[in-house]
Design an enzyme around this catalytic site. Structure first.
Site, PDB file in Angstrom:
ATOM      1  N   ASP A   1      -0.117   5.040   1.020  1.00 56.08           N
ATOM      2  CA  ASP A   1      -0.316   6.029   2.075  1.00 56.08           C
ATOM      3  C   ASP A   1      -0.183   5.414   3.459  1.00 56.08           C
ATOM      4  O   ASP A   1      -0.823   4.399   3.771  1.00 56.08           O
ATOM      5  CB  ASP A   1      -1.698   6.671   1.938  1.00 56.08           C
TER       6      ASP A   1
ATOM      7  N   ASP B   1       0.870  -1.169   0.000  1.00 57.64           N
ATOM      8  CA  ASP B   1       0.000   0.000   0.000  1.00 57.64           C
ATOM      9  C   ASP B   1       0.913   1.228   0.000  1.00 57.64           C
ATOM     10  O   ASP B   1       2.110   1.119   0.320  1.00 57.64           O
ATOM     11  CB  ASP B   1      -0.886  -0.039   1.245  1.00 57.64           C
TER      12      ASP B   1
END
Length: 275
Positions: free
Chosen positions: A30, A28
């Protein structure tokens, strides 16, 4: 609702991954690779170039505060998605890409977790394929993924007509869709998902983490931390270079500026509440 399935293309200029990797490491973006929201990080240059207003910047700052304090749960992500896509309607796609390219190192480099960079390097040394999966827009995610040395990225794609965004989403790389993309990449490349790894901070990425043999919760929100403990998944905390403590003590001008932005956003939110 998610749009058509994403094409898990390699980053521009990338050829075959050296050494014929036997597994992938899915990241991922963020709060896993970078400390904050990639979708909101470019608010200042977008405003400087006339794409967004001061009011929109304040609203973005408030949304960033929600992410920092509450975690990126489904409701918060949906709020951000709707605000950002509506805000971008009518923007010139080429201009957005140009702004991101010109300000990428200034804005994003100070946000990259040193621990994430080291982890990517470890997977690279093992010969794993590095894949970034993000709900943020492709125009922002793609250059960041290239910066951190990813082989591939799949991100949210906004619909565009005549070179301008329509305000609609063509593909939303979120939740279960990330797991779908991971399975497709594994099938295309001949990987066993049991040999693959995944890293995320959010409970919304539980389907992705559950799909691989080596899931790790990074800076997990409350819900993901509970799931990780229940399933015996490793939990890691990334703090450098931009920890919350550093933000609050104002040890750097960049962080001090971010803190001022959050304070202004909080004041604006309070005033709206009073009204």
């Amino acid at each position: 609702m998610p749009g058509p399935s994403a094409s898990p293309d390699r980053l521009p200029g990338d050829g075959a991954v050296p050494g014929s990797p036997r597994a992938a490491a899915f990241f991922d973006l963020d709060k896993t690779i970078i400390a904050g929201s990639s979708a909101l990080a470019f608010s200042r240059p977008f405003r400087r170039e006339g794409l967004i207003t001061r009011r929109a910047v304040l609203r973005s700052g408030y949304a960033q505060l929600l992410l920092l304090l509450a975690g990126a749960d489904a409701d918060t992500m949906d709020l951000l998605r709707r605000r950002i896509t509506a805000l971008a309607a009518g923007w010139d796609v080429a201009q957005v890409r140009s702004i991101v390219a010109e300000t990428l190192h200034e804005i994003v480099e100070p946000m990259i977790y040193a621990e994430a960079a080291a982890l990517i390097a470890e997977h690279r040394a093992r010969g794993d394929e590095i894949v970034v999966l993000s709900a943020s827009g492709l125009e922002v995610v793609e250059p960041i993924a290239a910066m951190v040395g990813a082989d591939r990225c799949v991100a949210t794609r906004m619909e565009a007509r005549g070179g301008r965004y329509t305000g609609e989403i063509e593909f939303y790389c979120y939740g279960e869709e990330k797991a779908v993309v991971a399975r497709r990449i594994a099938a295309d490349r001949g990987y066993s998902l049991a040999d693959c790894s995944a890293y995320s901070d959010s409970i919304t990425d539980e389907p992705l983490l559950a799909a691989v043999g080596h899931p790790t919760a990074v800076n997990p929100d409350k819900a993901l931390r509970a799931v990780a403990h229940a399933r015996g998944w490793p939990v890691r905390t990334f703090t450098a270079p931009v920890s919350l403590r550093t933000r609050l003590t104002g040890r750097s001008p960049l962080v001090a500026g971010a803190l001022v932005g959050v304070a202004v956003a909080c004041t604006a939110a309070w005033l709206r509440f009073r009204r």
